[in-house]
Write an enzyme that holds these catalytic residues in place. Sequence first.
Site: not given
Ligand code: UDX
Length: 450
Positions: A276, A279
């Site tokens: 979610g 981004c």
């Molecule tokens: C992301 C990118 O990581 C970053 O480099 C970019 O520039 C902006 O978008 P962000 O949106 O802050 O960053 O979140 P991120 O930490 O990547 O997590 C995104 C989603 O994936 C979250 O909902 C998180 O809960 C989920 N996630 C992440 C998982 O379900 N499993 C994982 O192993 C990692």
Amino acid sequence: MNIGVVGGAGYVGLITGLGLAEIGHRVINVDLDEGRVGQLNSGHSPIYEEGIDSLLKKNLATGSIQFTTRLAEAIVPSDVIFIAVGTPSGLDGQADLSQVIQAVEGLVQHITNYKVVVLKSTVPVGTVELVRTLLSRSKIEGEDFDIVANPEFLREGKGLKDFFYPDRIVIGTHAEKPQSIMRELYRPIIQREVSWESNESADPGSGHIPLIETDITSAQMIKYASNAFLATRLSFINEIAGLTERVGADIREVALGMGYDPRIGHSYLNAGLGFGGPCLEKDLLALIKIAEGNDYAPVLLKSVLERNDKQIETVLSKVKEVTGHLLYKKVVSVFGLAFKAATNDVRDSMALKVIDRLEQEGAVVQAHDPLAIPEAKVLRPGLICADDPYEAVRNSDVLVILTEWPVFAELDYARIKKLMKQPAIVDARNLLDATKVRASGFTYTGIGSV
Ligand code: UDX
């Protein structure tokens, strides 16, 4: 250097401005949002981010950063201008560029000497042409301005760490002059001279930070492809999770075993609720539009999105397995509203999407989140929330964990069991220790295991 940041009260603009101020530049962040600008000038960050308040206060006190609503104040004295305004998804998934257009139309009026105009916002390939056209109406490229694409890779909650200790810096431009200005701008970071400490011990690493100097379009594609790849990993692991629970394997063991292959790696392989946030989905949608606009069928990218949406129904059916098919009047406690842990951001949160589905089916949702309740209330004013997690579980038929906040794993589950109507947990983030929770009398269902 003198830096102006347009969109300077937003997430990317604020981190960028503060980071540049901290490494020695004089920064003026400009934003239309008067409330946020006032709040920032009084030393309070409107966004939650590790270490942000102390950094803000320090740089305000030294005069390294200022916040204003007047564009001219940020543009006139600046050598480099960052465009960090929002580029939300339009109705059809295409990036909405109205804020970029407004920013560039505004800044062109105040360009009185050479400026490097840096596109920090994630904007579709082709936006550069639009920016160039707007600037070229009255200015000469190479003489009055140059355009650079310098995408951000900031993870919310870890944004400052990612700014000061990035994995790489990407600079996209066709010209030598802006390239050397950008190299100089980021020199302390590239040479790892920054010593910034957040609450979490940041590992500054060693050796120079990789600097990728490339053309503008490749720089933009690096950003889109990186986010699309991260999203693909998550949809992949969630797809495998659906299978492991059917064949009697455990996705956590499978991901652990896979990750030891250095070509795969361990990070970003936690199966759960899917991705979610503001981004990944937005950038994936925009990339799909870019592909279609170029007569190219993005088959894989589309299925990554489709797979992600499926996780919502997966969680819903797990809840129904516990409560019975009819959710009407069932009390469902929810831990987690933020789109991930360590942020108060609820934009495009999968947790809210699951809550919407639960409510559509008549369930009574009682939600708790350590940080994101005020933000969730803005988007869902009717949502029943409790500041205390133990209040949120009172009389409930099932507890569903929707955000991976570590603090949820530290709660007193014996107490929670006594408060609930029936001791059942659906853990959509595989956060809890299944064996322990089952031993204390709960029915426990995670993702990707039996
Ligand atoms: C992301 C990118 O990581 C970053 O480099 C970019 O520039 C902006 O978008 P962000 O949106 O802050 O960053 O979140 P991120 O930490 O990547 O997590 C995104 C989603 O994936 C979250 O909902 C998180 O809960 C989920 N996630 C992440 C998982 O379900 N499993 C994982 O192993 C990692």
